[in-house]
Write a protein that holds these residues in place. Sequence first.
Motif, PDB file in Angstrom:
ATOM      1  N   TYR A   1      12.446  18.108  -3.456  1.00  0.00           N
ATOM      2  CA  TYR A   1      12.438  17.695  -4.861  1.00  0.00           C
ATOM      3  C   TYR A   1      13.835  17.438  -5.467  1.00  0.00           C
ATOM      4  N   PRO A   2      14.853  18.331  -5.285  1.00  0.00           N
ATOM      5  CA  PRO A   2      16.132  18.106  -5.983  1.00  0.00           C
ATOM      6  C   PRO A   2      16.839  16.813  -5.604  1.00  0.00           C
ATOM      7  N   ASN A   3      16.528  16.256  -4.443  1.00  0.00           N
ATOM      8  CA  ASN A   3      17.213  15.052  -3.968  1.00  0.00           C
ATOM      9  C   ASN A   3      16.438  13.763  -4.241  1.00  0.00           C
ATOM     10  N   MET A   4      15.327  13.854  -4.974  1.00  0.00           N
ATOM     11  CA  MET A   4      14.497  12.679  -5.211  1.00  0.00           C
ATOM     12  C   MET A   4      15.046  11.843  -6.354  1.00  0.00           C
ATOM     13  N   THR A   5      14.946  10.520  -6.223  1.00  0.00           N
ATOM     14  CA  THR A   5      15.347   9.612  -7.286  1.00  0.00           C
ATOM     15  C   THR A   5      14.280   9.597  -8.383  1.00  0.00           C
ATOM     16  N   THR A   6      14.626   8.977  -9.502  1.00  0.00           N
ATOM     17  CA  THR A   6      13.653   8.839 -10.586  1.00  0.00           C
ATOM     18  C   THR A   6      12.395   8.126 -10.096  1.00  0.00           C
ATOM     19  N   GLY A   7      12.579   7.052  -9.334  1.00  0.00           N
ATOM     20  CA  GLY A   7      11.434   6.310  -8.809  1.00  0.00           C
ATOM     21  C   GLY A   7      10.576   7.157  -7.885  1.00  0.00           C
ATOM     22  N   GLU A   8      11.210   7.959  -7.040  1.00  0.00           N
ATOM     23  CA  GLU A   8      10.462   8.816  -6.115  1.00  0.00           C
ATOM     24  C   GLU A   8       9.707   9.907  -6.866  1.00  0.00           C
ATOM     25  N   LEU A   9      10.320  10.466  -7.900  1.00  0.00           N
ATOM     26  CA  LEU A   9       9.635  11.471  -8.708  1.00  0.00           C
ATOM     27  C   LEU A   9       8.402  10.872  -9.385  1.00  0.00           C
ATOM     28  N   ARG A  10       8.548   9.688  -9.929  1.00  0.00           N
ATOM     29  CA  ARG A  10       7.431   9.045 -10.608  1.00  0.00           C
ATOM     30  C   ARG A  10       6.314   8.702  -9.625  1.00  0.00           C
ATOM     31  N   GLU A  11       6.677   8.231  -8.453  1.00  0.00           N
ATOM     32  CA  GLU A  11       5.681   7.886  -7.443  1.00  0.00           C
ATOM     33  C   GLU A  11       4.913   9.115  -6.965  1.00  0.00           C
ATOM     34  N   SER A  12       5.568  10.263  -6.938  1.00  0.00           N
ATOM     35  CA  SER A  12       4.969  11.468  -6.369  1.00  0.00           C
ATOM     36  C   SER A  12       4.199  12.306  -7.378  1.00  0.00           C
ATOM     37  N   PHE A  13       4.669  12.378  -8.613  1.00  0.00           N
ATOM     38  CA  PHE A  13       4.097  13.316  -9.578  1.00  0.00           C
ATOM     39  C   PHE A  13       3.377  12.655 -10.754  1.00  0.00           C
ATOM     40  N   LEU A  14       3.670  11.393 -11.034  1.00  0.00           N
ATOM     41  CA  LEU A  14       3.080  10.690 -12.175  1.00  0.00           C
ATOM     42  C   LEU A  14       1.938   9.798 -11.703  1.00  0.00           C
ATOM     43  N   ILE A  15       0.790   9.924 -12.336  1.00  0.00           N
ATOM     44  CA  ILE A  15      -0.370   9.104 -11.979  1.00  0.00           C
ATOM     45  C   ILE A  15      -0.584   8.073 -13.076  1.00  0.00           C
ATOM     46  N   GLN A  16      -0.349   6.814 -12.720  1.00  0.00           N
ATOM     47  CA  GLN A  16      -0.498   5.704 -13.650  1.00  0.00           C
ATOM     48  C   GLN A  16      -1.719   4.870 -13.270  1.00  0.00           C
ATOM     49  N   GLY A  17      -2.121   3.989 -14.155  1.00  0.00           N
ATOM     50  CA  GLY A  17      -3.209   3.070 -13.848  1.00  0.00           C
ATOM     51  C   GLY A  17      -4.573   3.723 -13.782  1.00  0.00           C
ATOM     52  N   LEU A  18      -4.765   4.864 -14.439  1.00  0.00           N
ATOM     53  CA  LEU A  18      -6.073   5.509 -14.437  1.00  0.00           C
ATOM     54  C   LEU A  18      -7.090   4.700 -15.236  1.00  0.00           C
ATOM     55  N   TYR A  19      -6.653   4.132 -16.359  1.00  0.00           N
ATOM     56  CA  TYR A  19      -7.583   3.417 -17.230  1.00  0.00           C
ATOM     57  C   TYR A  19      -7.777   1.978 -16.779  1.00  0.00           C
ATOM     58  N   GLY A  20      -9.029   1.583 -16.680  1.00  0.00           N
ATOM     59  CA  GLY A  20      -9.380   0.194 -16.428  1.00  0.00           C
ATOM     60  C   GLY A  20     -10.713  -0.091 -17.086  1.00  0.00           C
ATOM     61  N   ALA A  21     -10.746  -0.972 -18.061  1.00  0.00           N
ATOM     62  CA  ALA A  21     -11.974  -1.257 -18.799  1.00  0.00           C
ATOM     63  C   ALA A  21     -13.081  -1.697 -17.844  1.00  0.00           C
ATOM     64  N   GLY A  22     -14.223  -1.023 -17.921  1.00  0.00           N
ATOM     65  CA  GLY A  22     -15.360  -1.361 -17.072  1.00  0.00           C
ATOM     66  C   GLY A  22     -15.248  -0.861 -15.650  1.00  0.00           C
ATOM     67  N   ALA A  23     -14.374   0.108 -15.403  1.00  0.00           N
ATOM     68  CA  ALA A  23     -14.137   0.559 -14.026  1.00  0.00           C
ATOM     69  C   ALA A  23     -13.915   2.066 -13.965  1.00  0.00           C
ATOM     70  N   ILE A  24     -14.039   2.609 -12.756  1.00  0.00           N
ATOM     71  CA  ILE A  24     -13.660   3.986 -12.453  1.00  0.00           C
ATOM     72  C   ILE A  24     -12.479   3.940 -11.497  1.00  0.00           C
ATOM     73  N   HIS A  25     -11.406   4.634 -11.845  1.00  0.00           N
ATOM     74  CA  HIS A  25     -10.252   4.762 -10.972  1.00  0.00           C
ATOM     75  C   HIS A  25     -10.044   6.230 -10.643  1.00  0.00           C
ATOM     76  N   LEU A  26      -9.876   6.543  -9.360  1.00  0.00           N
ATOM     77  CA  LEU A  26      -9.728   7.921  -8.889  1.00  0.00           C
ATOM     78  C   LEU A  26      -8.488   8.057  -8.026  1.00  0.00           C
ATOM     79  N   THR A  27      -7.839   9.226  -8.106  1.00  0.00           N
ATOM     80  CA  THR A  27      -6.688   9.545  -7.263  1.00  0.00           C
ATOM     81  C   THR A  27      -6.925  10.903  -6.620  1.00  0.00           C
ATOM     82  N   TYR A  28      -6.756  10.951  -5.307  1.00  0.00           N
ATOM     83  CA  TYR A  28      -6.903  12.203  -4.545  1.00  0.00           C
ATOM     84  C   TYR A  28      -5.516  12.797  -4.324  1.00  0.00           C
ATOM     85  N   VAL A  29      -5.352  14.083  -4.671  1.00  0.00           N
ATOM     86  CA  VAL A  29      -4.070  14.772  -4.511  1.00  0.00           C
ATOM     87  C   VAL A  29      -4.264  15.899  -3.511  1.00  0.00           C
ATOM     88  N   ASP A  30      -3.383  15.964  -2.503  1.00  0.00           N
ATOM     89  CA  ASP A  30      -3.548  16.999  -1.481  1.00  0.00           C
ATOM     90  C   ASP A  30      -3.363  18.400  -2.042  1.00  0.00           C
TER      91      ASP A  30
END
Length: 276
Positions: A12-41
């Motif tokens: 974690y301490p060596n991760m860039t802003t982009g890597e932190l966002r890719e790993s911990f931030l979940i975007q794109g959950l909302y989609g009108a007329g759709a279900i979006h799911l993300t599986y986290v280990d």
Amino acid sequence: MKTIMMPDPVRYPNMTTGELRESFLIQGLYGAGAIHLTYVDLDRAVIGMAAPLADSLTLPAGPELRANFFTERREVGALNIGGTGMIHVGQSSYELANLDVLYVGRGNADVRFESKSADQPAIFYLLSYPAHTSYPVSLVRMEDAQPTELGSSETCNKRTVYKYIHLAGAKSCQLVMGMTQLHSGSAWNTMPPHTHMRRSEVYLYFDVADGARVFHLMGPPNETRHLVVNNREAVVSPGWSIHAGMGTQAYRFCWGMGGENQDYADMDPAPLASLR
């Protein structure tokens, strides 16, 4: 279904802003007329959003689950952050107003989401964890969710906490779920912060005004970073990470936890003087 693998506190301490966002931030959950799911280990969480319009949406069991239906081995909590909607569980139907929650236990093969009006559609935020037994489907209204007043205007964190799925509320195997509403003029949440190694936590930020943002703080208390979060985006917090935030104006967030302990007060405080 998107899959996310959590980094450890060594990487974690060596991760860039982009890597932190890719790993911990979940975007794109909302989609009108759709279900979006993300599986986290981490704790095998599934985080998602169902946004039905004119047609109903069925909760799918993606190949990642290796299950005949979504709740074959899982439980799920659904918070309505939109207009009035219905959740159909088998032959039963439940109407959810804005900020109501439905708990769906293990073993319910047919779960469908519907909006009462396509002009004011429902938006169901979904959080799911594995379940070792079955508990009854339970509808919790916002007004019945044990509101607790915390913070103050002087410290810019006056807020109301609503507990829906917890030891004294809707019963579950490991899911704990609630919602926090910041009062007008307040911006800080969960400050001073804490960690809890016995469970991970997910924050969904919502009702964030257009053009506003939340600066979510994360990481070990002595090695903090931040993520800039928009409306209807979620942040995953491992047990070693604090989870707090400061918005450019008031907002709401849904907090949900899964792990070995359902005690809401099971926290390891991180005093302000310890933060770096």
